[in-house]
Write an enzyme that holds these catalytic residues in place. Structure first.
Site, PDB file in Angstrom:
ATOM      1  CB  CYS A   1      -0.685  -0.104   1.419  1.00 17.70           C
ATOM      2  SG  CYS A   1      -2.166  -1.447   1.300  1.00 17.70           S
TER       3      CYS A   1
ATOM      4  CG  HIS B   1      -3.791   3.355   1.579  1.00 24.02           C
ATOM      5  ND1 HIS B   1      -3.992   2.793   0.293  1.00 24.02           N
ATOM      6  CD2 HIS B   1      -3.794   2.209   2.368  1.00 24.02           C
ATOM      7  CE1 HIS B   1      -4.124   1.556   0.257  1.00 24.02           C
ATOM      8  NE2 HIS B   1      -4.039   0.918   1.769  1.00 24.02           N
TER       9      HIS B   1
ATOM     10  CG  ASN C   1      -6.794  -1.270   0.235  1.00 26.78           C
ATOM     11  OD1 ASN C   1      -5.821  -0.765  -0.759  1.00 26.78           O
ATOM     12  ND2 ASN C   1      -6.524  -1.697   1.387  1.00 26.78           N
TER      13      ASN C   1
HETATM   14  O1  UT7 Z   1      -4.443  -1.365   2.990  1.00 23.15           O
HETATM   15  C1  UT7 Z   1      -3.765  -1.740   4.171  1.00 23.15           C
HETATM   16  C2  UT7 Z   1      -4.422  -3.023   4.482  1.00 23.15           C
HETATM   17  N1  UT7 Z   1      -5.623  -3.504   4.916  1.00 23.15           N
HETATM   18  C3  UT7 Z   1      -5.963  -2.413   5.986  1.00 23.15           C
HETATM   19  O2  UT7 Z   1      -5.939  -1.330   6.321  1.00 23.15           O
HETATM   20  C4  UT7 Z   1      -7.199  -3.103   6.761  1.00 23.15           C
HETATM   21  C5  UT7 Z   1      -7.176  -2.771   8.128  1.00 23.15           C
HETATM   22  N2  UT7 Z   1      -8.461  -3.584   8.733  1.00 23.15           N
HETATM   23  C6  UT7 Z   1      -9.580  -3.351   8.689  1.00 23.15           C
HETATM   24  O3  UT7 Z   1     -10.108  -2.558   7.805  1.00 23.15           O
HETATM   25  C7  UT7 Z   1     -10.623  -4.180   9.586  1.00 23.15           C
HETATM   26  O4  UT7 Z   1      -9.957  -4.760  10.447  1.00 23.15           O
HETATM   27  C8  UT7 Z   1     -11.670  -5.060   8.672  1.00 23.15           C
HETATM   28  C9  UT7 Z   1     -12.552  -4.442   7.690  1.00 23.15           C
HETATM   29  C10 UT7 Z   1     -10.834  -6.011   7.968  1.00 23.15           C
HETATM   30  C11 UT7 Z   1     -12.391  -5.875   9.928  1.00 23.15           C
HETATM   31  O5  UT7 Z   1     -13.213  -5.181  10.549  1.00 23.15           O
HETATM   32  P1  UT7 Z   1     -13.143  -5.216  12.077  1.00 23.15           P
HETATM   33  O6  UT7 Z   1     -14.244  -4.058  12.442  1.00 23.15           O
HETATM   34  O7  UT7 Z   1     -11.674  -5.021  12.471  1.00 23.15           O
HETATM   35  O8  UT7 Z   1     -13.591  -6.378  12.338  1.00 23.15           O
HETATM   36  P2  UT7 Z   1     -12.993  -7.547  13.136  1.00 23.15           P
HETATM   37  O9  UT7 Z   1     -12.276  -8.262  12.431  1.00 23.15           O
HETATM   38  O10 UT7 Z   1     -12.743  -6.851  14.469  1.00 23.15           O
HETATM   39  O11 UT7 Z   1     -14.416  -8.374  13.558  1.00 23.15           O
HETATM   40  C12 UT7 Z   1     -15.515  -7.898  14.179  1.00 23.15           C
HETATM   41  C13 UT7 Z   1     -16.713  -8.958  13.905  1.00 23.15           C
HETATM   42  C14 UT7 Z   1     -16.297 -10.377  14.163  1.00 23.15           C
HETATM   43  O12 UT7 Z   1     -17.310 -11.118  14.641  1.00 23.15           O
HETATM   44  P3  UT7 Z   1     -17.526 -11.524  16.209  1.00 23.15           P
HETATM   45  O13 UT7 Z   1     -16.298 -12.235  16.535  1.00 23.15           O
HETATM   46  O14 UT7 Z   1     -17.546 -10.224  16.999  1.00 23.15           O
HETATM   47  O15 UT7 Z   1     -18.660 -12.316  16.282  1.00 23.15           O
HETATM   48  C15 UT7 Z   1     -15.938 -10.780  12.904  1.00 23.15           C
HETATM   49  O16 UT7 Z   1     -16.147 -12.397  12.475  1.00 23.15           O
HETATM   50  O17 UT7 Z   1     -17.263  -8.817  12.599  1.00 23.15           O
HETATM   51  C16 UT7 Z   1     -16.898 -10.292  12.063  1.00 23.15           C
HETATM   52  N3  UT7 Z   1     -16.546  -9.924  10.570  1.00 23.15           N
HETATM   53  C17 UT7 Z   1     -17.627  -9.696   9.551  1.00 23.15           C
HETATM   54  N4  UT7 Z   1     -18.864  -9.716   9.672  1.00 23.15           N
HETATM   55  C18 UT7 Z   1     -19.704  -9.613   8.520  1.00 23.15           C
HETATM   56  C19 UT7 Z   1     -15.389  -9.841   9.994  1.00 23.15           C
HETATM   57  N5  UT7 Z   1     -15.534  -9.729   8.831  1.00 23.15           N
HETATM   58  C20 UT7 Z   1     -16.789  -9.740   8.526  1.00 23.15           C
HETATM   59  C21 UT7 Z   1     -17.648  -9.432   7.247  1.00 23.15           C
HETATM   60  N6  UT7 Z   1     -19.047  -9.409   7.062  1.00 23.15           N
HETATM   61  N7  UT7 Z   1     -17.051  -9.296   6.004  1.00 23.15           N
END
Ligand code: UT7
Length: 330
Positions: A113, A255, A285
């Site tokens: 990135c 970004h 992204n």
């Molecule tokens: O370009 C640079 C590289 N990447 C980034 O900058 C990405 C940085 N990270 C993020 O943008 C976020 O961490 C994500 C969008 C990937 C994930 O969002 P989050 O708010 O951090 O979610 P999480 O992984 O903490 O998960 C929260 C909940 C979990 O459920 P429980 O355990 O609370 O029941 C996940 O299983 O959301 C669930 N979850 C989803 N639910 C619906 C994770 N992904 C999804 C999904 N749809 N796609």
């Protein structure tokens, strides 16, 4: 020494769209969750057989059309990408041939990135030293070629696309162009965002494919934590050492990884939403492609004018991070 300035921008995204609704049918997710947690509504996805050099070539053709140079005037092509067409030759060579840049040399850079910002600074040095007059810097990725569409944490974020910028020297007395930059890597974060197989550590085998190691693996929350902290930190550092604050910035081009990362940085920098470019809703992204694509969006929307103080910021796999301060030159 001449100041390097950006004097033209081109961009290219493939026409195919993958909407949040489409993803609902592929993994357990919802449009509402994706919009609330990331700000993304859709992403563009390349057709099978379309590679990074194809998008980069279109972006460079647009850039040439919008500038006063011909392809044969280009001295150097730098392609930032983690999705080269092939491991070799370098994508820069393919682009050079496609656009007919017969006098150019070039190479690829792999820093995910942060790729476009790092390539911009590398290209700018060749202009600053007087070695080159016309450097083309490209950030492009066909992320759909390395994303696991059964992994809901990664597949909802990424899209395909990229853009190109022409770097030229300012004329004597012209006070535009690159002012300053800060770059940083922290390799301890490498495991949080990686593609485990296909390199010298784990050459591709049936086993690596069975284990889905040829796809991007991401610890989303770990990357999120790093990115939110670093984006504001890098921007503050480059602003402070130039006697500036977020309030002096005319346009912030960050970004596009997650809207929440962008808004958090803006709050910490004291910026308002009307001074930031956000197109993550449309493109997702695109890794190395986000910043040139966002510059292109800003130009199309009339958000950039000559003399504007512009702040660029990126962070991602590595971990890597960077911020660049420049005065828009056209
Ligand atoms: O370009 C640079 C590289 N990447 C980034 O900058 C990405 C940085 N990270 C993020 O943008 C976020 O961490 C994500 C969008 C990937 C994930 O969002 P989050 O708010 O951090 O979610 P999480 O992984 O903490 O998960 C929260 C909940 C979990 O459920 P429980 O355990 O609370 O029941 C996940 O299983 O959301 C669930 N979850 C989803 N639910 C619906 C994770 N992904 C999804 C999904 N749809 N796609």
């Amino acid at each position: 020494m001449p100041i390097p300035k950006i004097s033209a921008v081109g961009a290219c995204v493939p026409p195919g769209i993958l909407s949040n609704k489409d993803l609902e049918g592929m993994v357990e997710t919802s449009d509402q969750w994706i919009v609330e947690r990331t700000g993304i509504r859709q992403r563009h996805i390349a057709e099978k057989g379309v590679a990074s050099s194809d998008l980069a070539t279109e972006a460079v053709k647009e850039l040439i059309a919008k500038s006063e140079i011909k392809a044969t005037d280009i001295d150097l092509i730098i392609v930032a990408t983690i999705t080269p067409d092939m491991q070799l030759p370098a994508t820069a060579c393919l682009v050079q041939n496609n656009v007919g840049a017969t006098k150019a040399w070039g190479f690829d850079m792999s820093i995910a990135c942060s790729g476009f910002l790092y390539a911009l600074q590398v290209g700018a040095q060749f202009v600053r030293t007087g070695a080159h007059q016309n450097v083309v810097v490209i950030g492009v990725d066909v992320m759909s070629s390395i994303i696991d569409y059964t992994d809901r944490q990664t597949c909802i974020i990424f899209g395909d696309g990229g853009g190109a910028a022409l770097i030229q020297p300012c004329a004597a007395g012209e006070e535009f162009g690159v002012i300053d930059f800060v770059h940083e890597v922290d390799g301890s974060g490498g495991v949080s965002l990686c593609l485990p197989a296909g390199g010298s550590r784990n050459p591709t085998t049936h086993e690596t494919i069975d284990k889905r190691m040829h796809y991007v693996h991401q610890d989303g929350p770990a990357v999120f934590k790093f990115a939110t902290r670093k984006m504001a930190e890098m921007c503050t550092r480059v602003l402070e050492r130039n006697g500036l604050t977020g309030k002096d910035v005319d346009l912030f081009i960050p970004h596009q990884a997650n809207l929440r990362i962008i808004t958090s940085a803006m709050e910490r920098l004291g910026m308002t939403m009307d001074r930031v470019v956000v197109n993550i809703d449309e493109y997702g992204n695109t890794t190395a492609g986000t910043i040139p694509l966002a510059m292109h969006s800003a130009l199309e929307k009339g958000m950039l004018k000559k003399g504007d103080l512009v702040l660029l910021a990126s962070m991602g796999a590595g971990f890597s991070a960077g911020a660049t301060l420049l005065r828009w030159a056209y």
